[in-house]
Design a protein around this motif. Sequence first.
Motif, PDB file in Angstrom:
ATOM      1  N   ILE A 181       0.906  -1.188   0.055  1.00  0.00           N
ATOM      2  CA  ILE A 181      -0.015  -0.031   0.065  1.00  0.00           C
ATOM      3  C   ILE A 181       0.867   1.261   0.090  1.00  0.00           C
ATOM      4  O   ILE A 181       0.397   2.282  -0.326  1.00  0.00           O
ATOM      5  N   SER A 182       2.035   1.074   0.640  1.00  0.00           N
ATOM      6  CA  SER A 182       2.897   2.204   0.616  1.00  0.00           C
ATOM      7  C   SER A 182       3.399   2.637  -0.902  1.00  0.00           C
ATOM      8  O   SER A 182       3.569   1.727  -1.755  1.00  0.00           O
ATOM      9  N   PRO A 183       3.524   3.944  -1.132  1.00  0.00           N
ATOM     10  CA  PRO A 183       3.601   5.144  -0.347  1.00  0.00           C
ATOM     11  C   PRO A 183       2.229   5.738   0.071  1.00  0.00           C
ATOM     12  O   PRO A 183       2.375   7.208  -0.007  1.00  0.00           O
ATOM     13  N   ALA A 184       1.001   5.449  -0.197  1.00  0.00           N
ATOM     14  CA  ALA A 184      -0.166   6.059  -0.458  1.00  0.00           C
ATOM     15  C   ALA A 184      -0.383   6.534   1.152  1.00  0.00           C
ATOM     16  O   ALA A 184       0.028   5.933   2.168  1.00  0.00           O
ATOM     17  N   ALA A 185      -0.856   7.764   1.148  1.00  0.00           N
ATOM     18  CA  ALA A 185      -1.489   8.518   2.309  1.00  0.00           C
ATOM     19  C   ALA A 185      -2.505   7.753   2.979  1.00  0.00           C
ATOM     20  O   ALA A 185      -3.279   7.044   2.325  1.00  0.00           O
ATOM     21  N   PRO A 186      -2.659   7.717   4.253  1.00  0.00           N
ATOM     22  CA  PRO A 186      -3.818   6.979   5.037  1.00  0.00           C
ATOM     23  C   PRO A 186      -5.004   7.170   4.587  1.00  0.00           C
ATOM     24  O   PRO A 186      -6.053   6.435   4.427  1.00  0.00           O
ATOM     25  N   HIS A 187      -5.411   8.603   3.865  1.00  0.00           N
ATOM     26  CA  HIS A 187      -6.642   8.796   3.459  1.00  0.00           C
ATOM     27  C   HIS A 187      -6.878   8.429   1.875  1.00  0.00           C
ATOM     28  O   HIS A 187      -8.125   8.617   1.455  1.00  0.00           O
ATOM     29  N   THR A 188      -5.793   7.783   1.422  1.00  0.00           N
ATOM     30  CA  THR A 188      -5.946   7.549  -0.357  1.00  0.00           C
ATOM     31  C   THR A 188      -6.989   6.471  -0.531  1.00  0.00           C
ATOM     32  O   THR A 188      -7.162   5.652   0.230  1.00  0.00           O
ATOM     33  N   THR A 189      -7.935   6.892  -1.229  1.00  0.00           N
ATOM     34  CA  THR A 189      -9.023   5.709  -1.594  1.00  0.00           C
ATOM     35  C   THR A 189      -8.409   4.643  -2.459  1.00  0.00           C
ATOM     36  O   THR A 189      -7.464   4.768  -3.058  1.00  0.00           O
TER      37      THR A 189
ATOM     38  N   VAL B  41      -7.626   2.850   0.857  1.00  0.00           N
ATOM     39  CA  VAL B  41      -6.991   1.675   0.694  1.00  0.00           C
ATOM     40  C   VAL B  41      -6.273   0.679   1.690  1.00  0.00           C
ATOM     41  O   VAL B  41      -6.258  -0.338   1.953  1.00  0.00           O
ATOM     42  N   ALA B  42      -6.113   1.580   2.851  1.00  0.00           N
ATOM     43  CA  ALA B  42      -5.668   1.013   4.054  1.00  0.00           C
ATOM     44  C   ALA B  42      -6.548   0.047   4.793  1.00  0.00           C
ATOM     45  O   ALA B  42      -6.112  -0.772   5.459  1.00  0.00           O
ATOM     46  N   ALA B  43      -7.764   0.389   4.412  1.00  0.00           N
ATOM     47  CA  ALA B  43      -8.856  -0.403   5.083  1.00  0.00           C
ATOM     48  C   ALA B  43      -8.935  -1.981   4.408  1.00  0.00           C
ATOM     49  O   ALA B  43      -9.354  -2.758   4.864  1.00  0.00           O
ATOM     50  N   LEU B  44      -8.076  -1.971   3.068  1.00  0.00           N
ATOM     51  CA  LEU B  44      -8.315  -3.290   2.434  1.00  0.00           C
ATOM     52  C   LEU B  44      -6.816  -3.978   2.813  1.00  0.00           C
ATOM     53  O   LEU B  44      -6.461  -5.012   2.135  1.00  0.00           O
TER      54      LEU B  44
ATOM     55  N   GLU C  34      -1.417  -0.779  11.334  1.00  0.00           N
ATOM     56  CA  GLU C  34      -0.946   0.374  11.814  1.00  0.00           C
ATOM     57  C   GLU C  34       0.096   1.032  10.634  1.00  0.00           C
ATOM     58  O   GLU C  34       0.911   0.779  10.581  1.00  0.00           O
ATOM     59  N   TYR C  35      -0.866   1.860  10.065  1.00  0.00           N
ATOM     60  CA  TYR C  35      -0.570   2.437   8.544  1.00  0.00           C
ATOM     61  C   TYR C  35      -0.166   3.949   8.868  1.00  0.00           C
ATOM     62  O   TYR C  35      -1.142   4.637   8.990  1.00  0.00           O
ATOM     63  N   ALA C  36       1.036   4.569   9.001  1.00  0.00           N
ATOM     64  CA  ALA C  36       1.079   5.990   9.235  1.00  0.00           C
ATOM     65  C   ALA C  36       1.872   6.605   8.363  1.00  0.00           C
ATOM     66  O   ALA C  36       3.035   5.907   7.634  1.00  0.00           O
ATOM     67  N   ARG C  37       1.589   7.677   7.886  1.00  0.00           N
ATOM     68  CA  ARG C  37       2.290   8.627   6.978  1.00  0.00           C
ATOM     69  C   ARG C  37       2.024  10.035   7.017  1.00  0.00           C
ATOM     70  O   ARG C  37       0.788  10.344   7.392  1.00  0.00           O
TER      71      ARG C  37
ATOM     72  N   LEU D 218      -5.549   2.753  11.929  1.00  0.00           N
ATOM     73  CA  LEU D 218      -5.620   1.865  12.819  1.00  0.00           C
ATOM     74  C   LEU D 218      -6.325   0.585  12.767  1.00  0.00           C
ATOM     75  O   LEU D 218      -7.742   1.182  12.498  1.00  0.00           O
ATOM     76  N   ARG D 219      -6.125  -0.410  12.700  1.00  0.00           N
ATOM     77  CA  ARG D 219      -7.158  -1.541  12.963  1.00  0.00           C
ATOM     78  C   ARG D 219      -6.330  -2.351  13.958  1.00  0.00           C
ATOM     79  O   ARG D 219      -5.754  -3.007  13.674  1.00  0.00           O
ATOM     80  N   LYS D 220      -7.296  -2.545  14.905  1.00  0.00           N
ATOM     81  CA  LYS D 220      -6.688  -3.284  15.967  1.00  0.00           C
ATOM     82  C   LYS D 220      -7.442  -4.768  15.935  1.00  0.00           C
ATOM     83  O   LYS D 220      -8.406  -5.156  15.178  1.00  0.00           O
ATOM     84  N   SER D 221      -6.667  -5.893  16.660  1.00  0.00           N
ATOM     85  CA  SER D 221      -7.174  -7.102  16.563  1.00  0.00           C
ATOM     86  C   SER D 221      -8.627  -7.367  17.602  1.00  0.00           C
ATOM     87  O   SER D 221      -9.290  -8.432  16.997  1.00  0.00           O
TER      88      SER D 221
END
Length: 493
Positions: A15-23, A73-76, A208-211, A217-220
């Motif tokens: 997924i990198s280097p997409a920003a966390p808000h990238t669709t 995209v981070a949600a996927l 845990e995707y940060a940029r 964040l998605r916890k278990s």
Amino acid sequence: MVEARITVNGKEAPISPAAPHTTALDFLRERGLTGTKEGCAEGECGACSVLVARPGVDKPTDWVAVNACLVPVAALDGQEIVTSEGLATDTGPGKPPILHPVQEEMAVRGGSQCGYCTPGFICSMAAEYYRPDRCAHAESDSDSDSADSTDAEHGPNGFDLHSLSGNLCRCTGYRPIRDAAFAVGTPTDEDPLARRREQSPPAPVATEYARDDSAFLRKSTLPETLRVLRERPDAVVVAGSTDWGVEVNIRSRRADCVVAVDRLAELRELRVASDRIEIGAALTLTEIERRLDGDVPLLAELFPQFASRLIRNGATLGGNLGTGSPIGDSPPALLALEASVVLADVDGEREVPLADYFTGYRQSVRRPGELIRAVRIPLPLSPVVAFHKIAKRRFDDISSVAVAFALDIEDGVVRKARIGLGGVAATPVRALAAEAALEGEPWAAQTVEAAAQVLRSQGTPMNDHRASAEYRSAMLGQSLLKLYAQTTEAVSS
């Protein structure tokens, strides 16, 4: 920390280097998968539709169509998607691919003109093509006129046109698209996407995707998630992102921290007990609809009128209630069902009647750090129910007014009345005065006309671009008169 990755058309990609808000839409197009289009950027046209492998209802995996323009995209992360390019079968270098059956039917029946919306239609059509419980109602000749189908909205091959309700075509016209939908057969045993349904979908992964000073964040587990919300009360909570995605795209909103709850097992249960039904806040509306299978008739009336199938494949009851919108479609129905919400934080849980949940415009009793875990509907259910949505379009539209009824009528007398309203006040409300005007009275024209007059005065409707205050008030009264006309014969029998 494990690198966030997504499987697209069978191939893993970071997924990198997409920003966390990238669709997901922008992510795919940046990688050359330009069949996925942006039409509206708010989930209303379906040009961005893609398939996602999700936990199935009838099989381990369902291929579910979603709006890629709304989902970060981070949600996927860790999940598996297929775009329109991935449906065809690659035959090797220099050779044309073999079209997928859905693509083939769209081509031979003239279902594409400019082609802009076509990939989205094809992905939504493919999701219905792979629906496990779709079955033919009668033998049909693929070359015959598809108007000879079972009814206007269901083909002889079992294809439900409502699966395409979130896809818009601006130039081809819908008849050839319908013809293609009604002509597709059933998947063969060699079809790789059909075989994929027999295997489990990708397991949820912690993310845990940060940029650039923002994080997704998605916890278990639920306890881990609640600890994050206690530490970050400013975090935006998302499930299907059908609301937040619009804020990101249209209003350019950004969040320092987004917390996803859509894969939490504690929020994805549906339990039926002797005295209540409990619905997890992160179950999608499509999942609830198929799991309940009509067991809650009022919700069964609501679901087909709630946005589109594409939206219902991502939207949740928790999200619809969490936004606090006065025009959300589920609150009126849940108010009529006397539902309550279960709120959870690190200190425990509390149950709040939905009638006490809303406190003002987009405000509620939910405290910072609290999360909607479930919705509870008490049993038994009232036998006379209806959901009336007044909007400019029959489907896939925002309500001008929404009215939900749940009545107990015994020996011709209204023993109990519950009426939920949306679009006529700053919050969804119960029509308490109209309920009182009905209870204890005979279910007769005189009673209903008097109660309809009371119902017209409920709420504080306003004038806006969807409807005038006078129209909204009139529709409240008409809705009760319509219910009486619809149910008198059934009640008397």
